[in-house]
Design a protein around this motif. Structure first.
Motif, PDB file in Angstrom:
ATOM      1  N   SER A 179       0.835  -1.192   0.000  1.00 11.66           N
ATOM      2  CA  SER A 179       0.000   0.000   0.000  1.00 11.66           C
ATOM      3  C   SER A 179       0.872   1.244   0.000  1.00 11.66           C
ATOM      4  O   SER A 179       1.986   1.243   0.521  1.00 11.66           O
ATOM      5  CB  SER A 179      -0.915  -0.033   1.223  1.00 11.66           C
ATOM      6  N   LEU A 180       0.383   2.308  -0.609  1.00 12.32           N
ATOM      7  CA  LEU A 180       1.163   3.542  -0.684  1.00 12.32           C
ATOM      8  C   LEU A 180       1.030   4.353   0.603  1.00 12.32           C
ATOM      9  O   LEU A 180       1.652   5.391   0.741  1.00 12.32           O
ATOM     10  CB  LEU A 180       0.718   4.377  -1.882  1.00 12.32           C
ATOM     11  N   ASP A 181       0.208   3.861   1.514  1.00 11.47           N
ATOM     12  CA  ASP A 181      -0.002   4.594   2.756  1.00 11.47           C
ATOM     13  C   ASP A 181       1.039   4.168   3.787  1.00 11.47           C
ATOM     14  O   ASP A 181       0.939   3.137   4.432  1.00 11.47           O
ATOM     15  CB  ASP A 181      -1.424   4.285   3.257  1.00 11.47           C
ATOM     16  N   VAL A 182       2.056   5.019   3.923  1.00  5.41           N
ATOM     17  CA  VAL A 182       3.195   4.662   4.768  1.00  5.41           C
ATOM     18  C   VAL A 182       2.781   4.452   6.219  1.00  5.41           C
ATOM     19  O   VAL A 182       3.294   3.574   6.913  1.00  5.41           O
ATOM     20  CB  VAL A 182       4.276   5.763   4.683  1.00  5.41           C
TER      21      VAL A 182
END
Ligand SMILES: Nc1ncnc2c1ncn2[C@@H]1O[C@H](COP(=O)(O)OP(=O)(O)O)[C@@H](O)[C@H]1O
Ligand SMILES: Nc1ncnc2c1ncn2[C@@H]1O[C@H](COP(=O)(O)OP(=O)(O)O)[C@@H](O)[C@H]1O
Ligand SMILES: [Mg+2]
Ligand SMILES: [Mg+2]
Lengths: 337, 321, 329
Positions: free
Chosen positions: C273-276
């Motif tokens: 996911s690009l959500d760190v």
């Protein structure tokens, strides 16, 4: 205070092509601390592997010029002889490659290939067998005995990549370079391998240079990120900064091209054109701007300072266009390659 | 693995039958027979007919074939009519096979030794002087017609630098090769070297380009990244992979000896099977000819089998579990 | 919505030979009893790890493989065996785009010749539009004209016609593969991992392009991929495949919002996911799913020798099917 592990300054690389040296990497600066995962990200052809091979000293010296400075634990690497480099490869730095099948010798047993990484630096080493078994266990291969007697083609892709990691870890290096380590793997296996790399990194407190073109992998793994385009770093930031506050047009374009969060009704942003050829790179400009159709020539061709511009203490960007950059709406990007 | 070998061996039976029929038919097609031409010119036609009848030569071909095969299976390949008149063919071959076999083995070892060392030297020094020189030399030996090459070797090593004994003088045709094995072996060296020098070039070219291909493979990069020196990478990794496609040819090259021997043995007066073949051919000693062709067919089949076994042995990917 | 292709109880087995006489001693069940329907103008996703049988389904569908049993119906007409497909010139309606554009384009042929191939076999349609069934022409001038038109559609310049595959980048070659597939106005294109080897920027170009031709020509896709992110963006319906069997089947929303089979959950949890900020939580969740998957296999699978064999699909809602005993209740 963080301990600096790798420090690269003004690293440039030129390849001899048809008798002439052409620049593939232009004045790259980056540093990795002990225990840090630094991601180097960019489209294929942007120069990521070229940088990695410079750290490994694996460029063909007759065809390649490497200049600048690369220090590992304060020891300068550029200018080492082949023999000196042989002593440091595999000891201070281990490397994992993209395609684990072709990266293993098809005619050699797994156990022997791992053992070689040990014995090449320590001829007298006893207990090699035990160390090989332990390494296999460390990378999550439970029936180590059997696997060490097998050949690469008898293993699955994920297992092979675990073996590659075991080889890279053999001498407990300070730095691990992983060049697209999961690109050839299924998503589930990718997740397992990334988790394994993370686990090892925490356990050994090694520094990791993680090379990838996959932003998802960056978001999962990195502490800090360097975005590379056409042989130059265009953005340098902590991972949170990069994803929450991307600045350079290239970074922003890449993030917009990722389909995972786009509504199926909308088009993706497709960056027109390709990375320029080596003989077509003028590194005094911001080369990515050529691929932004709505910018005028004056902006595209403006000279750019060598120094990255500071956004904040964790964030540096190349050039000035990022200050005013906007996507043109609606995005029109049909039929361009 | 053994199952596969066994299956291949069983498969050879029908192949052998086919070969034997082919050989037999070829023999039949040969013009004339030993009783015309080589006998006392005074003997009359009736005598010849009687002798032909006694030898069974007047029967239809299939009856002759069945009789012949039956004899072959009993180890009886007939008697020579010309070369060693009255001798059993098996005895002649049994005697002549040693010189040829030893020469063939020496030639094969020399060939591969020369090809491998040259190819390694060339590949490790790609485009440098030594590489170019080796390329030129090997192109030359492949361009020169074999007859010219053999004569050059002959003149060079017999008249100019006579370091090798040359047979015609040494080996006694009727003496058993094995009784003075090592003494006689020295005679094999010159023809073997000639064969080797002449047949090295194709293996060299192929191996050199394989080595260069393999050098660019990913596993080489892995070995280098472990810290293995380039010369050891060649020795331990690249060579074996580059040799793989050639290894399967070893089987054939050992059994192909007979073909290569014809020329070398005749020119150097070396009393092996090759020379025997030429003698038998000119004398139309066709029990001998047939036996030799049969042997050659058998060797060719064995060569195929040997090649398969070698390939499976060196390449784990085609090894059958 | 109208049904275009129906696959019923498809099985494709590859024989395993062994023993002294090299007899068939076992079968690899590459595809083991799957059924699904592709609607006209829709994109159907086929997802699973490598070796799960996706390509084999694709190949049976276009006629590169003969099914062992089962049925393939194209607009109600049976086209299960290659013979039946040949009889109705089926491949003018169904074409395939391969993952590896490098090896699927003949390196010795020009791009013009490559694209013209299906036109030479099936003729040039007089009108553009999916499944145009009218007059077809075999004249060389028409073929040339159509090749140029196709290059234009895929956004490549006319001079491409006389160039060779090696002169193009991966993304361009993928477009050439698409142009060839489009040549005969097919109604269905089987796209086998069409973007797996491509960079993000090029992937976006190819995906946008596939969507555009779907809009313009009402083409259906069978979209094969192991990348769920891409599949989510591209498809209307998805089948999740494991070891030759479907473990879950539903609309894209069913799969992404309401996954029921552990294998589906495992695939979903592996999508980076690009959500760190979520990454630690995701890692923990992924470990949990993985543990569930390895420890409770008998809940989710029947044992078939050493291989996990999914249960038969049970209906959960109108569109959603799961391979659990009793539908997972
Ligand atoms: N040995 C080499 N000789 C010539 N050009 C090279 C060589 N290695 C890489 N290049 C070129 O340098 C550029 C950067 O390549 P690379 O570092 O492999 O990119 P990346 O790893 O980011 O995909 C590309 O244009 C590539 O073609
Ligand atoms: N021609 C073939 N002969 C034997 N086995 C095959 C053949 N093609 C595929 N298989 C096997 O069938 C299974 C499914 O393969 P495939 O359809 O290619 O999977 P996917 O496309 O999902 O990766 C695999 O186990 C594969 O090894
Ligand atoms: Mg690379
Ligand atoms: Mg596949």
């Amino acid at each position: 205070m963080k301990e600096k592990l790798l420090d690269a300054k003004d690293v440039s690389v030129a390849f001899k092509i048809a008798g002439e040296y052409q620049t593939a990497l232009h004045k790259v600066n980056l540093s990795i601390n002990r225990g840090e995962v630094l991601a180097l990200v960019g489209e294929s052809g942007s120069g990521k592997s070229t940088f990695a091979m410079s750290v490994m000293g694996l460029h063909n010296p007759e065809q390649t010029q490497v200049t600048g400075s690369i220090k590992l634990n304060d020891n300068e690497l550029i200018g080492l002889t082949e023999r000196q480099f042989d002593k440091y490869r595999g000891v201070s730095v281990g490397m994992i490659f993209q395609d684990p099948l072709s990266s293993l010798n098809p005619l050699m047993k797994i156990g022997d290939q791992i053992a070689e990484a040990i014995t090449v630096h320590d001829k007298q080493s006893k207990e090699v067998k035990n160390r090989v078994q332990q390494l296999l266990l460390d990378v999550g291969i439970v029936d180590a005995k059997r696997v060490s007697q097998q050949y690469p083609h008898e293993l699955s892709g994920g297992m092979r990549q675990r073996v590659m990691i075991a080889i890279a870890l053999a001498n407990e290096p300070d730095l691990i370079i992983a060049d697209e380590p999961t690109t050839a793997l299924d998503a589930t296996i990718q997740a397992q391998i990334l988790d394994l790399i993370k686990e090892i990194q925490l356990k050994k407190n090694a520094g990791i240079l993680l090379i990838t073109h996959d932003l998802g992998v960056v978001a999962e793994m990195a502490d800090s990120v360097n975005v590379m385009y056409a042989g130059q770093i265009v953005e340098q930031a902590s991972v949170e900064e990069l994803f929450n506050n991307p600045k350079h047009p290239y970074t922003r374009s890449l993030l917009r091209a990722d389909p995972s969060d786009v509504n199926p009704g909308e088009d993706l942003y497709a960056i027109p054109g390709t990375v320029p050829a080596l003989n077509d790179m003028d590194h005094s400009k911001d080369l990515f701007l050529q691929r932004v159709p709505w910018l005028n020539d004056e902006v595209v061709n403006a000279p750019v300072s060598e120094e990255l511009q500071k956004v904040n203490a964790q964030h540096y960007v190349r050039g000035n266009v990022w200050k005013t950059f906007e996507f043109e709406e609606p995005v029109n990007n049909e039929e361009q390659v | 693995m053994w199952q596969t070998v066994l299956r291949r061996v069983l498969l050879m039976i029908p192949q052998l039958i086919l070969v034997s029929i082919l050989v037999f038919m070829l023999a039949q097609l040969m013009p004339g027979d030993p009783f015309y031409g080589n006998l006392n010119p005074n003997s009359d036609l009736a005598t010849i007919e009687r002798m032909r009848h006694a030898a069974g030569l007047d029967l239809p071909w299939y009856e002759q074939y069945i009789k012949w095969v039956g004899n072959v299976l009993h180890g009886d390949l007939g008697t020579s009519y010309v070369v060693n008149k009255g001798w059993a063919v098996t005895r002649i071959i049994g005697q002549r096979i040693w010189p040829t076999l030893s020469m063939g083995i020496i030639a094969a070892i020399l060939t591969y030794f020369l090809a491998i060392t040259q190819a390694l030297l060339a590949a490790r020094n790609e485009n440098k002087l030594i590489d170019r020189a080796l390329m030129v030399w090997n192109t030359m030996t492949s361009a020169v017609p074999s007859i010219v090459f053999y004569f050059i070797m002959m003149v060079l090593f017999v008249y100019i630098i006579p370091i090798f004994p040359i047979s015609g003088t040494g080996i006694d045709d009727s003496q058993n090769f094995t009784t003075n094995f090592f003494g006689n072996l020295s005679y094999a060296f010159l023809p073997a070297l000639t064969i080797a020098l002449f047949s090295t070039n194709s293996i060299f070219q192929y191996l050199r380009s394989n080595l260069l291909d393999q050098q660019a493979q990913d596993y080489v990069r892995t070995a280098r990244a472990k810290g293995v020196q380039i010369k050891d990478v060649f020795r331990k990794h690249i060579l074996r992979n580059a040799f793989l496609p050639i290894a399967s040819g070893i089987g054939y090259s050992i059994t192909g000896v007979l073909g290569g021997a014809i020329f070398a043995e005749t020119i150097f007066g070396y009393p092996g099977l090759g020379a025997l073949f030429v003698q038998a051919l000119s004398g139309r000693d066709y029990t001998v000819i047939t036996a030799l062709m049969l042997l050659q067919g058998f060797l060719a089949l064995m060569g195929g089998l040997l090649s398969d076994i070698i390939s499976a042995w060196v390449d784990p990917r085609i090894r059958v579990k | 919505m109208s049904e275009l292709v129906r696959i019923e109880n498809l099985k494709v087995y590859y024989p395993v030979r062994s023993g002294f006489f090299n007899r068939i001693t076992d079968n690899i069940k590459a595809v083991d009893d799957v059924s699904f329907t592709i609607e006209a103008g829709q994109t159907y996703g086929l997802v699973g790890e490598s070796g799960s049988g996706k390509t084999t389904i694709g190949k049976s569908l276009v006629g590169l493989e003969n099914p062992t049993s089962g049925k393939i119906l194209f607009e109600g007409q049976e086209v299960t065996q290659i013979k039946q497909k040949k009889a109705i010139n089926y491949n003018k309606d169904v074409q395939m785009v391969f993952q590896d554009s490098q090896s699927s384009l003949n390196p010795r042929k020009t791009i013009g010749e490559i694209i013209a191939e299906p036109l030479k076999s099936f003729g040039v349609p007089n009108k553009i539009g999916a499944g145009y069934g009218g007059e077809r022409s075999f004249e060389q001038s028409k073929v040339d004209e159509r090749v140029l038109e196709l290059l234009d559609i895929v956004g490549l310049p006319a001079r491409t016609i006389s160039q060779y595959p090696f002169q193009f980048s991966g993304g361009q070659r993928q477009r050439i593969g698409v142009a060839r597939a489009l040549a005969t106005n097919p109604r269905l294109i089987v796209a086998d991992e069409p973007v797996s080897a491509l960079d993000l920027s090029v992937q976006a170009q190819v995906l946008n392009f596939m969507k555009k031709i779907q809009r313009d020509y009402a083409i259906s896709f069978l979209f094969i991929s192991h990348d769920l992110g891409v599949v989510k963006y591209m498809t209307n319906n998805i089948a999740i495949m494991h070891n030759g069997r479907f473990v879950e089947l539903g609309t894209t929303e069913d799969i992404f919002n309401d996954a029921s089979h552990i294998y589906t959950k495992r695939l979903l949890s592996a999508i980076p996911s690009l959500d760190v900020s979520q990454r630690e939580a995701k890692r923990v969740y992924r470990k949990k799913v993985e543990a569930e998957f390895t420890q409770h296999q008998d809940t989710y699978y029947q044992q078939d020798g050493k291989r996990l064999r999914a249960y038969d699909l049970q209906q959960v809602t109108k569109t959603h099917f799961v391979a659990l005993e009793n539908g997972g209740v």
